[in-house]
Design a protein around this motif. Structure first.
Motif, PDB file in Angstrom:
ATOM      1  N   LEU A   1       0.835  -1.208   0.000  1.00  0.00           N
ATOM      2  CA  LEU A   1       0.000   0.000   0.000  1.00  0.00           C
ATOM      3  C   LEU A   1       0.871   1.261   0.000  1.00  0.00           C
ATOM      4  N   TYR A   2       1.969   1.181   0.709  1.00  0.00           N
ATOM      5  CA  TYR A   2       2.900   2.316   0.732  1.00  0.00           C
ATOM      6  C   TYR A   2       3.539   2.485  -0.640  1.00  0.00           C
ATOM      7  N   HIS A   3       3.945   1.371  -1.206  1.00  0.00           N
ATOM      8  CA  HIS A   3       4.587   1.393  -2.522  1.00  0.00           C
ATOM      9  C   HIS A   3       3.642   1.948  -3.582  1.00  0.00           C
ATOM     10  N   ASP A   4       2.358   1.640  -3.447  1.00  0.00           N
ATOM     11  CA  ASP A   4       1.367   2.079  -4.429  1.00  0.00           C
ATOM     12  C   ASP A   4       0.775   3.457  -4.096  1.00  0.00           C
ATOM     13  N   GLY A   5       1.302   4.106  -3.083  1.00  0.00           N
ATOM     14  CA  GLY A   5       0.918   5.490  -2.812  1.00  0.00           C
ATOM     15  C   GLY A   5      -0.320   5.679  -1.957  1.00  0.00           C
ATOM     16  N   TYR A   6      -0.820   4.616  -1.355  1.00  0.00           N
ATOM     17  CA  TYR A   6      -2.005   4.765  -0.502  1.00  0.00           C
ATOM     18  C   TYR A   6      -1.651   5.251   0.906  1.00  0.00           C
ATOM     19  N   ILE A   7      -0.391   5.053   1.263  1.00  0.00           N
ATOM     20  CA  ILE A   7       0.052   5.366   2.625  1.00  0.00           C
ATOM     21  C   ILE A   7       1.268   6.296   2.548  1.00  0.00           C
ATOM     22  N   GLU A   8       1.336   7.264   3.475  1.00  0.00           N
ATOM     23  CA  GLU A   8       2.548   8.072   3.644  1.00  0.00           C
ATOM     24  C   GLU A   8       3.340   7.515   4.823  1.00  0.00           C
ATOM     25  N   ALA A   9       4.581   7.928   4.935  1.00  0.00           N
ATOM     26  CA  ALA A   9       5.373   7.502   6.094  1.00  0.00           C
ATOM     27  C   ALA A   9       6.255   8.650   6.568  1.00  0.00           C
ATOM     28  N   VAL A  10       6.409   8.731   7.881  1.00  0.00           N
ATOM     29  CA  VAL A  10       7.333   9.708   8.475  1.00  0.00           C
ATOM     30  C   VAL A  10       8.109   8.989   9.582  1.00  0.00           C
ATOM     31  N   SER A  11       9.265   9.544   9.925  1.00  0.00           N
ATOM     32  CA  SER A  11      10.030   8.976  11.045  1.00  0.00           C
ATOM     33  C   SER A  11      10.380  10.077  12.034  1.00  0.00           C
ATOM     34  N   TYR A  12      10.474   9.690  13.294  1.00  0.00           N
ATOM     35  CA  TYR A  12      10.790  10.645  14.363  1.00  0.00           C
ATOM     36  C   TYR A  12      11.914  10.106  15.242  1.00  0.00           C
ATOM     37  N   GLU A  13      12.726  11.040  15.762  1.00  0.00           N
ATOM     38  CA  GLU A  13      13.728  10.687  16.767  1.00  0.00           C
ATOM     39  C   GLU A  13      13.022  10.478  18.097  1.00  0.00           C
ATOM     40  N   GLN A  14      13.586   9.574  18.916  1.00  0.00           N
ATOM     41  CA  GLN A  14      12.850   9.198  20.122  1.00  0.00           C
ATOM     42  C   GLN A  14      12.708  10.328  21.144  1.00  0.00           C
ATOM     43  N   THR A  15      13.638  11.261  21.189  1.00  0.00           N
ATOM     44  CA  THR A  15      13.455  12.367  22.153  1.00  0.00           C
ATOM     45  C   THR A  15      12.220  13.194  21.788  1.00  0.00           C
ATOM     46  N   LYS A  16      11.979  13.365  20.489  1.00  0.00           N
ATOM     47  CA  LYS A  16      10.778  14.083  20.048  1.00  0.00           C
ATOM     48  C   LYS A  16       9.525  13.273  20.400  1.00  0.00           C
ATOM     49  N   VAL A  17       9.659  11.978  20.314  1.00  0.00           N
ATOM     50  CA  VAL A  17       8.536  11.091  20.615  1.00  0.00           C
ATOM     51  C   VAL A  17       8.184  11.152  22.104  1.00  0.00           C
TER      52      VAL A  17
ATOM     53  N   GLU B   1       8.847  13.581  24.166  1.00  0.00           N
ATOM     54  CA  GLU B   1       8.292  14.911  24.451  1.00  0.00           C
ATOM     55  C   GLU B   1       6.765  14.865  24.273  1.00  0.00           C
ATOM     56  N   ALA B   2       6.345  14.240  23.185  1.00  0.00           N
ATOM     57  CA  ALA B   2       4.904  14.098  22.919  1.00  0.00           C
ATOM     58  C   ALA B   2       4.242  13.193  23.946  1.00  0.00           C
ATOM     59  N   ALA B   3       4.947  12.131  24.331  1.00  0.00           N
ATOM     60  CA  ALA B   3       4.390  11.171  25.290  1.00  0.00           C
ATOM     61  C   ALA B   3       4.094  11.851  26.626  1.00  0.00           C
ATOM     62  N   VAL B   4       5.031  12.673  27.095  1.00  0.00           N
ATOM     63  CA  VAL B   4       4.844  13.332  28.393  1.00  0.00           C
ATOM     64  C   VAL B   4       3.715  14.363  28.318  1.00  0.00           C
TER      65      VAL B   4
ATOM     66  N   ASP C   1      12.303   7.678  32.447  1.00  0.00           N
ATOM     67  CA  ASP C   1      13.299   8.231  33.359  1.00  0.00           C
ATOM     68  C   ASP C   1      14.465   8.828  32.569  1.00  0.00           C
ATOM     69  N   SER C   2      14.931   8.096  31.556  1.00  0.00           N
ATOM     70  CA  SER C   2      16.085   8.599  30.796  1.00  0.00           C
ATOM     71  C   SER C   2      15.700   9.859  30.017  1.00  0.00           C
ATOM     72  N   PHE C   3      14.447   9.926  29.577  1.00  0.00           N
ATOM     73  CA  PHE C   3      14.009  11.154  28.911  1.00  0.00           C
ATOM     74  C   PHE C   3      13.966  12.317  29.908  1.00  0.00           C
ATOM     75  N   LEU C   4      13.352  12.064  31.069  1.00  0.00           N
ATOM     76  CA  LEU C   4      13.163  13.141  32.051  1.00  0.00           C
ATOM     77  C   LEU C   4      14.485  13.647  32.616  1.00  0.00           C
ATOM     78  N   ASN C   5      15.465  12.726  32.768  1.00  0.00           N
ATOM     79  CA  ASN C   5      16.736  13.190  33.333  1.00  0.00           C
ATOM     80  C   ASN C   5      17.742  13.601  32.258  1.00  0.00           C
ATOM     81  N   GLY C   6      17.282  13.632  31.009  1.00  0.00           N
ATOM     82  CA  GLY C   6      18.111  14.192  29.942  1.00  0.00           C
ATOM     83  C   GLY C   6      19.198  13.293  29.393  1.00  0.00           C
ATOM     84  N   THR C   7      19.166  11.996  29.738  1.00  0.00           N
ATOM     85  CA  THR C   7      20.225  11.111  29.225  1.00  0.00           C
ATOM     86  C   THR C   7      19.804  10.351  27.968  1.00  0.00           C
TER      87      THR C   7
END
Lengths: 457, 457
Positions: free
Chosen positions: B356-372, B374-377, B430-436
């Motif tokens: 479906l992605y190959h045929d253009g029905y789906i888009e895709a994006v990627s995110y770095e985990q720190t950005k992820v 941030e959204a989770a919190v 924890d690793s996100f909150l303490n910046g590591t």
């Protein structure tokens, strides 16, 4: 022709059926609990005595023995709607496994991130504080559910929060403190050097793992010595049982929808918040002579406040900072032995539940934790929910009641409170599964030693 | 006069509205995914080729490209009723926080003990195995949700289960293995010495923390060498997407009830099971020209199969024991760097989603985990649910789409899959909150090296 429909596995009320008022059982009790006493004067407290600790509306609710129904403010309902109404679940698979004619229901309060019913009072307490211009709260937490719940509520309403966490929990359950921090709160292991009460306890017992009683002292001290700060407590108090009545009110509405009424209601009892909330409207029926359900409080043998405690005035905390309450107690400095149901390791019991027990409206039983975990694993495998150790006390009792029905052939309706999930208690499950879990029962001598310290009133 | 009622926070379907059939998207796809190939003959596989690995009905479902609707057996629905229908939640608080005119909805699959949507296929796979007289299953698990889900299903239907758990997860998440054991399954850290595939991998990489690809090899080997045993997989496969269509079908019914239709649908994509299930009936509309929702797959930058992978035939496992699938892949021995979204650390992608992605029905994006995170919190603090790191990829994207609506003033309807809860991911928080917490993106050279190992077909 009528079609009798099968009772669904989960009975969900609609959002419109979410209670608009809490129910204050004291307004209908024939005999009221004895009043709390001011620890300095040993006289019954008045609202103003509580103002340094609680915000005004909560102080009012604490002492209100007249108003049967109290409006739930709309912002509180707004947060309730994010995780309530909670389902009343028919335990079909457990019934099948036990081969019992009994109908078993459980009110499941675990499907929220705090993992328990504690959120119901946290939301109310945070709301009123915010409303009155308070900027921060303090509290204590044992197993961690209450701390998480209050952290969620404070994040929602925009309040700072400082949580004193019983040191053994802090160390054994690092994830609980992480989740509390995720919601923006500060977590301090108790006893700590941040308060005089903590310093005193550390001086006397340098290696102590702490207790709820200690942590309460620290949180209260911090609240009264910090500007614009108040203290919040997750159980025992009248206000907490009031807020938790939302559990019982929803249960009653759901039972009416399926045209059933409980013959037996079962709740685990640590401070009494879940049991008191679950039974409130049914206890009203019982007091008014409209129905006569059996009500059973279940506690651990390691901390048997109802089954082996004294009905006496006692402090709610180890540091003797709180008002005295007339309750079933093991003594304010009773240190319960290690038990995995952290939420049930409290020396006292809600004055309302205590009074009802004393007057014969409630029965009480205690179980050893290995028996409790046996029930927890059976429940997980059949009902596919991993229960909290605290809640599993109620499961154990419900299973035993259902097995009695198998013997007698009685088709009783059994309702119990499944207060929470055990996702943070897997070290306990591990110790049960690998056979290293032990039981502990305080000796009569231990209890007597503790009773000897009860204040003379 | 009509009263326009407020859309409730949670839209719960009734038990009667629980789907009676799964939806098989392949029956409506204009171009089908390329067939899986037998690794020995490099010819398209037939059902019988799959019998050593899967029970017969699951082999049939795997290859069924014609039947659009397949009945959900009653015992499967019986277990579904214990935790489904799951709620479709209106993210009112998140909308308010983002100050967006968009309507944000999430289908919440985390309110069951496995903590994710994985249970939907586990129940089906365990049921069919039991039905055909199979006595035990093997599987692999990364983050642990799938292992827990299959353990719950095996406990329910009475099957033995052996789970190969990626070693890093086994060590970092001890509680996950405890919960799997509570449901009666055996857990082995992978790679292990219990299989030849594991021995080979250990010989080549003695210090490896393992990967899903390795663990699959071990579980498949164990299944084919154990009498009356079969293998179960929690993602990627056609049968899994079929079972997961229950998510999308419920979502569609709920959206119809509130008279909304998604403009954008967003799902995290590791193997594709959640995304494929969530979108299935909406993709049908899109293929048939009835509607044109945007569909967005979200993956971590550290394991970017759709956004940076090759569309090619590849093995589903590191040990080259499984059939080859035409899919977006990073190469069967790609070892993703450490990322806390264990469920998204897979080198390949469901052939259906890939096509479906190959045929253009789906888009895709990627995110770095720190950005992820941030959204989770942000999500936790506003919606008061602690999301799984995997699910938080979808949250990140949904937030960004809603912020675009704030800019443009568009009142779009955004629907995303909240696949699970993060109660076992608190070390990551924890690793996100303490910046590591750190981010990692494979270099082009790394990927090219991995692509060079792709099988020549």
């Amino acid at each position: 022709m009528m079609t009798i429909k099968r009772i669904p596995n989960k009975i969900y009320l609609s959002e419109e059926q979410l209670p608009k008022q809490w129910y204050n059982l004291r307004a209908d009790m024939k005999q009221l609990p004895d009043p709390m006493l001011n620890p300095k004067t040993m006289q019954p407290i008045c609202e103003a005595d509580l103002y340094p600790i609680f915000c005004k509306e909560l102080a009012r609710q604490e002492l209100d023995e007249k108003t049967a129904y109290i409006d739930i403010p709309e912002p509180v309902r707004e947060m309730y709607r994010m995780y309530r109404p909670s389902p009343l679940v028919r335990a079909y698979q457990l019934e099948k496994k036990l081969d019992t004619p009994a109908h078993i229901y459980y009110k499941f309060e675990g499907n929220n991130t705090s993992g328990s019913h504690k959120l119901n009072s946290a939301v109310a307490q945070a709301y009123y504080a915010k409303q009155e211009g308070i900027t921060s709260l303090t509290t204590e937490t044992g197993a961690g559910q209450w701390g998480t719940a209050l952290a969620e509520a404070c994040a929602f309403f925009g309040l700072d929060l400082c949580v004193y966490m019983v040191r053994t929990s802090y160390e054994q359950k690092p994830f609980r403190k992480n989740i509390i921090k995720t919601f923006g709160a500060t977590v301090i292991p108790s006893p700590s050097n941040t308060t005089k009460a903590g310093q005193r306890i550390l001086a006397a017992h340098p290696d102590t793992g702490g207790s709820l009683g200690c942590a309460i002292s620290e949180a209260v001290e911090k609240a009264v010595t910090t500007p614009n700060c108040r203290y919040a407590l997750g159980s025992v108090l009248n206000q907490v049982l009031l807020h938790q009545s939302v559990i019982g009110l929803e249960t009653k509405t759901a039972m009416e929808m399926i045209d059933e009424y409980p013959d037996v209601m079962i709740g685990c009892a640590g401070g009494g918040s879940n049991l008191g909330g679950l039974i409130a409207p049914f206890m009203r029926d019982k007091i008014l002579g409209k129905a006569n359900p059996r009500i059973v409080a279940v506690e651990p043998t390691s901390c048997p406040s109802l089954t082996r405690g004294k009905y006496a005035y006692d402090y709610c905390d180890t540091g003797k900072m709180t008002p005295l309450a007339k309750m079933y107690t093991l003594g304010y400095d009773f240190m319960p032995s290690a038990n995995h149901a952290g939420g049930l390791r409290y020396h006292g019991m809600s004055p309302i539940v205590s009074k009802l027990y004393h007057d014969g409206y409630i029965e009480a039983v205690s179980y050893e934790q290995t028996k409790v975990f046996e029930a927890a694993v059976l429940f997980a495998k059949t009902e596919t929910i991993l229960p909290a150790p605290e809640s599993s006390h109620a499961i154990r009792c419900a299973i035993d009641e259902a097995l009695k029905c198998r013997e007698s052939g009685e088709k009783k309706t059994i309702v119990f409170g499944l207060t929470g999930t055990g996702y943070f208690d897997l070290a306990a499950y591990d110790s049960f599964l690998n056979g290293t879990m032990t039981d502990s029962i305080p000796t009569d001598e231990q209890l007597q030693k503790s009773f000897d310290t009860l204040p003379k009133v």
